[in-house]
Design a protein around this motif. Structure first.
Motif, PDB file in Angstrom:
ATOM      1  N   ASN A  40      71.478  53.219  61.427  1.00 30.37           N
ATOM      2  CA  ASN A  40      72.487  52.155  61.284  1.00 30.37           C
ATOM      3  C   ASN A  40      73.884  52.754  61.405  1.00 30.37           C
ATOM      4  O   ASN A  40      74.169  53.777  60.780  1.00 30.37           O
ATOM      5  N   LYS A  44      75.125  52.392  68.480  1.00 26.81           N
ATOM      6  CA  LYS A  44      74.271  51.892  69.590  1.00 26.81           C
ATOM      7  C   LYS A  44      74.872  50.634  70.230  1.00 26.81           C
ATOM      8  O   LYS A  44      74.980  50.539  71.446  1.00 26.81           O
ATOM      9  N   SER A  45      75.239  49.665  69.368  1.00 29.72           N
ATOM     10  CA  SER A  45      75.821  48.429  69.921  1.00 29.72           C
ATOM     11  C   SER A  45      77.136  48.740  70.621  1.00 29.72           C
ATOM     12  O   SER A  45      77.414  48.192  71.699  1.00 29.72           O
ATOM     13  N   SER A  46      77.930  49.616  70.029  1.00 32.79           N
ATOM     14  CA  SER A  46      79.212  49.975  70.654  1.00 32.79           C
ATOM     15  C   SER A  46      78.981  50.594  72.023  1.00 32.79           C
ATOM     16  O   SER A  46      79.720  50.313  72.970  1.00 32.79           O
ATOM     17  N   HIS A 184      65.591  48.572  66.051  1.00 34.28           N
ATOM     18  CA  HIS A 184      65.144  49.323  64.869  1.00 34.28           C
ATOM     19  C   HIS A 184      63.627  49.414  64.815  1.00 34.28           C
ATOM     20  O   HIS A 184      63.074  50.307  64.181  1.00 34.28           O
TER      21      HIS A 184
HETATM   22  N1  LIG Z   1      85.241  46.149  66.065  1.00 35.49           N
HETATM   23  C1  LIG Z   1      85.092  47.163  65.200  1.00 35.49           C
HETATM   24  N2  LIG Z   1      86.128  47.636  64.496  1.00 35.49           N
HETATM   25  C2  LIG Z   1      86.001  48.668  63.646  1.00 35.49           C
HETATM   26  N3  LIG Z   1      84.848  49.327  63.431  1.00 35.49           N
HETATM   27  C3  LIG Z   1      83.768  48.907  64.117  1.00 35.49           C
HETATM   28  C4  LIG Z   1      83.816  47.800  65.026  1.00 35.49           C
HETATM   29  N4  LIG Z   1      82.570  47.618  65.566  1.00 35.49           N
HETATM   30  C5  LIG Z   1      81.802  48.555  65.004  1.00 35.49           C
HETATM   31  N5  LIG Z   1      82.496  49.322  64.130  1.00 35.49           N
HETATM   32  C6  LIG Z   1      81.988  50.477  63.380  1.00 35.49           C
HETATM   33  O1  LIG Z   1      81.477  51.399  64.351  1.00 35.49           O
HETATM   34  C7  LIG Z   1      80.296  52.024  63.862  1.00 35.49           C
HETATM   35  C8  LIG Z   1      79.175  51.817  64.870  1.00 35.49           C
HETATM   36  O2  LIG Z   1      78.795  50.440  64.864  1.00 35.49           O
HETATM   37  P1  LIG Z   1      77.657  49.885  65.809  1.00 35.49           P
HETATM   38  O3  LIG Z   1      77.493  48.453  65.494  1.00 35.49           O
HETATM   39  O4  LIG Z   1      77.968  50.252  67.204  1.00 35.49           O
HETATM   40  O5  LIG Z   1      76.395  50.743  65.309  1.00 35.49           O
HETATM   41  P2  LIG Z   1      74.837  50.490  65.529  1.00 35.49           P
HETATM   42  O6  LIG Z   1      74.225  51.827  65.786  1.00 35.49           O
HETATM   43  O7  LIG Z   1      74.627  49.455  66.566  1.00 35.49           O
HETATM   44  O8  LIG Z   1      74.420  49.948  64.103  1.00 35.49           O
HETATM   45  P3  LIG Z   1      73.180  49.007  63.668  1.00 35.49           P
HETATM   46  O9  LIG Z   1      71.951  49.758  64.022  1.00 35.49           O
HETATM   47  O10 LIG Z   1      73.364  48.879  62.195  1.00 35.49           O
HETATM   48  O11 LIG Z   1      73.324  47.711  64.405  1.00 35.49           O
HETATM   49  C9  LIG Z   1      80.031  51.432  62.482  1.00 35.49           C
HETATM   50  O12 LIG Z   1      80.568  52.317  61.528  1.00 35.49           O
HETATM   51  C10 LIG Z   1      80.807  50.120  62.495  1.00 35.49           C
HETATM   52  O13 LIG Z   1      81.220  49.768  61.217  1.00 35.49           O
END
Ligand SMILES: Nc1ncnc2c1ncn2[C@@H]1O[C@H](COP(=O)(O)OP(=O)(O)OP(=O)(O)O)[C@@H](O)[C@H]1O
Length: 219
Positions: A40, A44-46, A184
Motif C-alpha cells: 500500500n 502503483k496507481s501513481s 492486491h
Molecule cells: N494527489 C496526491 N497528492 C499527494 N500525495 C499523493 C497523491 N496521490 C497519491 N499520493 C501519495 O503517494 C503515495 C503513493 O500512492 P499510490 O496511490 O500511487 O500508491 P499505491 O501503491 O497505488 O497504493 P494502494 O495499493 O494503497 O492503492 C502515497 O503515499 C499517497 O498518499
C-alpha cells in the motif's frame, strides 16, 4: 497485427517533498502481460496514472515505437487506463453507458452480450452491485482501441467467476495489447503474467514469482 513498444524513460514523480517514483525506466510490448506489485502506498496507481498520461505532475520521456509521444494528449489513444476508483455515473442505464462509449454496434455487442452482464442491460449503474459495476467498467476500458492498457485493481470486488472471466479476456487480448496489471489479489495476477515488477521506495525492479509471497509477508 503490428507489434508496438511503449518505452518510458526517467520517470520522476514527487508530491511536495516526497519522491514517489524515482528515475523509472519501463518498457512494454504489445503481446506482453506484466504485473505491477507493491505494498500500500508504494506508488502503483501513481505509476499507472503517469503511464496513461493522466498524472500531470509526472516528468518523463515517452516513446511509442521509438517516436517521442506526449501521453497527456489522450485523444492520440496510446494508453488506456482502468482507474482504481469507480468512474461510471450512477444515474444512467448500462445500455446508455455502453452506447456512449462505443457508437459502433460491434463493440456494443461485445459488451452487452457478455454473459455475465447480459441480464443488467436495462438497470441503472447505481443499482448494480460493486462487482457488477467493476466488471462493466473493466469491459468499457478493455475494448478501447489503444495498444497499451493499464489495469489498476481490476479484480477488486469481483466474484470468483467474474475474476476468471476477466483473466480469460486479458489472456485472449494479451496477444494484441501490452497490458500492465496491479492488484492486491496478486495471486490472480501471477496466474496470467509473464513478468512481474515490484515497486519499492520509488524504484521498479523485476521480481520472480516465488519471491512475491516473501515480500508481502514481510509487511
Ligand atoms: N494527489 C496526491 N497528492 C499527494 N500525495 C499523493 C497523491 N496521490 C497519491 N499520493 C501519495 O503517494 C503515495 C503513493 O500512492 P499510490 O496511490 O500511487 O500508491 P499505491 O501503491 O497505488 O497504493 P494502494 O495499493 O494503497 O492503492 C502515497 O503515499 C499517497 O498518499
Amino acid at each position: 497485427m503490428d507489434k508496438h513498444t511503449l518505452y518510458i524513460k526517467n520517470l520522476q514523480l514527487s508530491y511536495g517533498r516526497k519522491t514517489i517514483l524515482d528515475q523509472i525506466d519501463f518498457k512494454l510490448k504489445t503481446g506482453d502481460i506484466h504485473g505491477l506489485l507493491g505494498l500500500n502506498g508504494a506508488g502503483k496507481s501513481s505509476l499507472m496514472q503517469s503511464l496513461s498520461g493522466s498524472n500531470k505532475k509526472a516528468d518523463y520521456h515517452a516513446f511509442v515505437d521509438e517516436h517521442s509521444v506526449d501521453l497527456t494528449q489522450q485523444h492520440l489513444q496510446h494508453v488506456a487506463y482502468l482507474p482504481q476508483d469507480p468512474f461510471v455515473i450512477k444515474g444512467v442505464k448500462v445500455t446508455d453507458v455502453v452506447q456512449f462509449w462505443y457508437p459502433d454496434h460491434e463493440n456494443q455487442d461485445k459488451i452487452l452480450y457478455e454473459p455475465m452482464l447480459h441480464s443488467m442491460h436495462h438497470k441503472k449503474v447505481g443499482i448494480l452491485s460493486m462487482g457488477e459495476r467493476r466488471f462493466l467498467e473493466f469491459l468499457l476500458v478493455f475494448y478501447l482501441p489503444h495498444p497499451f492498457l493499464m489495469l489498476d485493481e481490476p479484480f477488486s470486488g469481483l466474484a470468483p467467476l467474474q475474476i476468471q472471466r476477466v483473466q480469460e479476456l486479458i489472456k485472449e487480448k494479451g496477444s494484441q495489447k501490452g497490458i500492465l496489471i496491479s492488484d492486491h489479489y496478486y495471486k490472480n495476477i501471477l496466474q496470467i503474467t509473464s513478468h512481474n515488477w515490484m515497486l519499492r521506495h520509488g524504484k521498479l525492479s523485476l521480481i520472480k514469482t516465488d519471491e512475491v509471497d516473501k515480500v508481502y509477508r514481510k509487511k
